[in-house]
Design a protein around this motif. Structure first.
Motif, mmCIF file in Angstrom:
data_model
loop_
_atom_site.group_PDB
_atom_site.id
_atom_site.type_symbol
_atom_site.label_atom_id
_atom_site.label_comp_id
_atom_site.label_asym_id
_atom_site.label_seq_id
_atom_site.Cartn_x
_atom_site.Cartn_y
_atom_site.Cartn_z
ATOM 1 N N ILE A 357 -0.900 10.041 9.437
ATOM 2 C CA ILE A 357 -0.180 9.093 8.587
ATOM 3 C C ILE A 357 -0.843 7.729 8.623
ATOM 4 O O ILE A 357 -1.083 7.099 7.581
ATOM 5 N N ALA A 361 -2.646 5.584 5.590
ATOM 6 C CA ALA A 361 -2.004 4.312 5.241
ATOM 7 C C ALA A 361 -2.979 3.154 5.368
ATOM 8 O O ALA A 361 -2.960 2.216 4.540
ATOM 9 N N TRP A 372 4.197 -1.866 2.275
ATOM 10 C CA TRP A 372 5.277 -0.878 2.226
ATOM 11 C C TRP A 372 4.865 0.368 1.448
ATOM 12 O O TRP A 372 5.121 1.497 1.876
ATOM 13 N N SER A 374 1.849 1.545 0.881
ATOM 14 C CA SER A 374 0.823 2.329 1.566
ATOM 15 C C SER A 374 1.442 3.208 2.658
ATOM 16 O O SER A 374 1.050 4.364 2.829
ATOM 17 N N ALA A 375 2.431 2.678 3.357
ATOM 18 C CA ALA A 375 3.094 3.466 4.394
ATOM 19 C C ALA A 375 3.882 4.614 3.781
ATOM 20 O O ALA A 375 3.853 5.747 4.284
ATOM 21 N N MET A 376 4.595 4.361 2.701
ATOM 22 C CA MET A 376 5.406 5.402 2.079
ATOM 23 C C MET A 376 4.536 6.495 1.457
ATOM 24 O O MET A 376 4.854 7.687 1.550
ATOM 25 N N ALA A 379 3.111 8.663 4.256
ATOM 26 C CA ALA A 379 4.125 9.564 4.809
ATOM 27 C C ALA A 379 4.410 10.719 3.851
ATOM 28 O O ALA A 379 4.618 11.858 4.280
ATOM 29 N N PRO A 434 5.784 5.570 9.932
ATOM 30 C CA PRO A 434 5.594 4.576 8.857
ATOM 31 C C PRO A 434 6.186 3.211 9.191
ATOM 32 O O PRO A 434 5.593 2.178 8.861
ATOM 33 N N PHE A 437 3.892 1.547 11.604
ATOM 34 C CA PHE A 437 2.685 1.092 10.923
ATOM 35 C C PHE A 437 2.935 -0.225 10.189
ATOM 36 O O PHE A 437 2.108 -1.147 10.257
#
Length: 460
Positions: A357, A361, A372, A374-376, A379, A434, A437
């Motif tokens: 992940i 990201a 936000w 990039s993390a979502m 995931a 996430p 991160f």
């Protein structure tokens, strides 16, 4: 007589198959002594044992049954240790030390008092010792004045009696491809009673044979068959088994608490056998676990060229550790060496899932995507491969959780710990990683002032 009674009880039990008895063997101390005997019981197959199949439960029930029916002897049933070479019995083992150099009777009384206190603890199924100071013996009294008058050396006299009654090693040889040891000793009919002294002679300094019964007298006394020493102190070895639901670690804490309450000044104890190794290794597992986390941290720091971002991966590992101990509690598994191995293994597996992940990201963030988003996206895109590999791993370990047979305890321990840790690590990790991160990537950018511009492709 006692051995025959015990053997008949074992023979009538539905879980046993074959029995082998060795008379005159103290299996705990590996010493030959007439008041002791050892028996080896082969268990029936699991399917043929009836409702009680667990070996620990069977040994406890057999010990209770023999104690109720046999009054002329003490009998204890135990299993071999998991790791050979660290003692002869499973469970816990320690030596009670008489640091005051008192009598054997005092050591015997304190041993019984300590065992009685241990038996009252909820963690201890039973504790026992083979040490006893009341065995009938003969004390040899030498008339030194008469021996000197007759020209007999006391050392020669003792050596002669040692050869006749106690045996002495002479030599060894190989024949027909086998190894043979030569031992000198009087035949059984010539060393069975006190009257056998009349047939033994010792040579004096004039090469004359002097009857031994003219120089020594035998006096009936009581004492231990063998005297063991631990750290140069007279000691008695105590063995025992924890109750079902309690680990040997719980038994060790019970021993320490009982010793603080029962033992007077001048008495101590020392762990021996596999318990000594467990005690020494117990403090090392924490160090090993922390060291594995440190290695992962530095490897990730080199990969991401950051000392902050690796915390997003390292701090996700406790989610799996929670699952390990939760499953141990649910399935009644002890925190043993197999569980600790699974913990070390999970550090790498859970870190691998988190890396999937975080790595994606980071790439999206470097491409200019919002933190936000990039993390979502990471995931969402990495959820499928993480679930596929993790659940395949869990399914592969399920047979270990249902293992049966001689190695079932180890298989169930490592299987239950790994399945529980991986399950919670994955289910919670896909939500925790996430968030971690976002937190640590934000701290990274704030600390070093990096700004990422959205690329044209992402803007479209």
């Amino acid at each position: 007589k006692a051995i025959a009674e015990i053997d008949s009880i074992i023979k009538a039990d539905p879980v046993t198959d074959r029995r082998y008895t060795v008379e005159g063997l103290n299996f705990i101390t590996n010493a030959n002594a007439s008041p002791y005997g050892a028996g080896f019981v082969r268990m029936k197959n699991l399917d043929d044992r009836g409702p009680v199949k667990d070996i620990s439960t069977i040994t406890g029930l057999m010990t209770m049954k023999v104690a109720q029916q046999v009054k002329d002897a003490h009998a204890f049933f135990f299993t071999f240790p998991t790791i050979q070479g660290f003692g002869n019995v499973a469970g816990f083992e320690f030596a009670l030390q008489d640091q005051t150099n008192g009598s054997m009777d005092r050591l015997n009384a304190m041993t019984g008092q300590f065992i009685g206190a241990l038996m009252k603890r909820k963690e201890i199924a039973y504790a026992f010792t083979t040490f006893a100071s009341g065995n009938p013996q003969y004390m040899i009294d030498v008339d030194n004045n008469k021996a000197k008058q007759l020209g007999v050396s006391v050392s020669d006299l003792m050596q002669t009696m040692q050869i006749y009654y106690g045996s002495s090693f002479v030599s060894d040889f190989n024949r027909f491809g086998k190894y043979y040891r030569v031992m000198a000793q009087a035949d059984i009919p010539y060393r069975t009673n006190e009257a056998s002294l009349t047939g033994i002679y010792v040579k004096n300094n004039q090469n004359q044979m002097v009857p031994v019964n003219q120089l020594v007298t035998l006096r009936k006394v009581y004492g231990p068959e063998t005297v063991s020493h631990n750290n140069l102190y007279n000691s008695a070895t105590i063995n025992g088994v924890p109750k079902p639901g309690y680990s040997t670690g719980d038994a060790i804490r019970a021993i320490e608490e009982t010793a603080a309450e029962v033992l007077p000044k001048g008495w101590g104890y020392e762990y021996t056998g596999i318990t000594r190794e467990e005690k020494a290794a117990g403090s090392q597992i924490i160090f090993i676990f922390i060291l594995s986390l440190v290695f992962i941290y530095f490897l990730l720091a080199a990969q991401y060229e950051s000392y902050i971002l690796p915390f997003a991966i390292v701090l996700s590992i406790p989610a799996g550790v929670f699952g390990v101990f939760a499953f141990l509690q649910i399935f009644g598994i002890d925190n043993n060496i197999y569980v600790q191995v699974s913990l070390i293994m999970l550090v790498g597996l859970l870190a691998k899932n988190a890396i999937l992940i975080v790595e994606y990201a980071v790439q999206r963030r470097h491409a200019g995507m919002e933190l936000w988003d990039s993390a979502m996206e990471a995931a969402r895109l990495r959820l499928r491969p993480i679930l596929m590999t993790s659940f395949a791993f869990i399914v592969g370990l399920l047979p270990l959780m249902r293992a049966k047979g001689a190695a079932a305890l180890g298989n169930r321990s490592i299987g239950t710990g790994a399945v529980g840790g991986m399950l919670t690590g994955v289910l919670l990790g896909v939500f925790i990683v996430p968030v971690l991160f976002i937190i640590f990537q934000h701290l990274q950018e704030k600390a070093f002032g990096k700004k990422y511009v959205k690329s044209p492709s992402l803007a479209e």
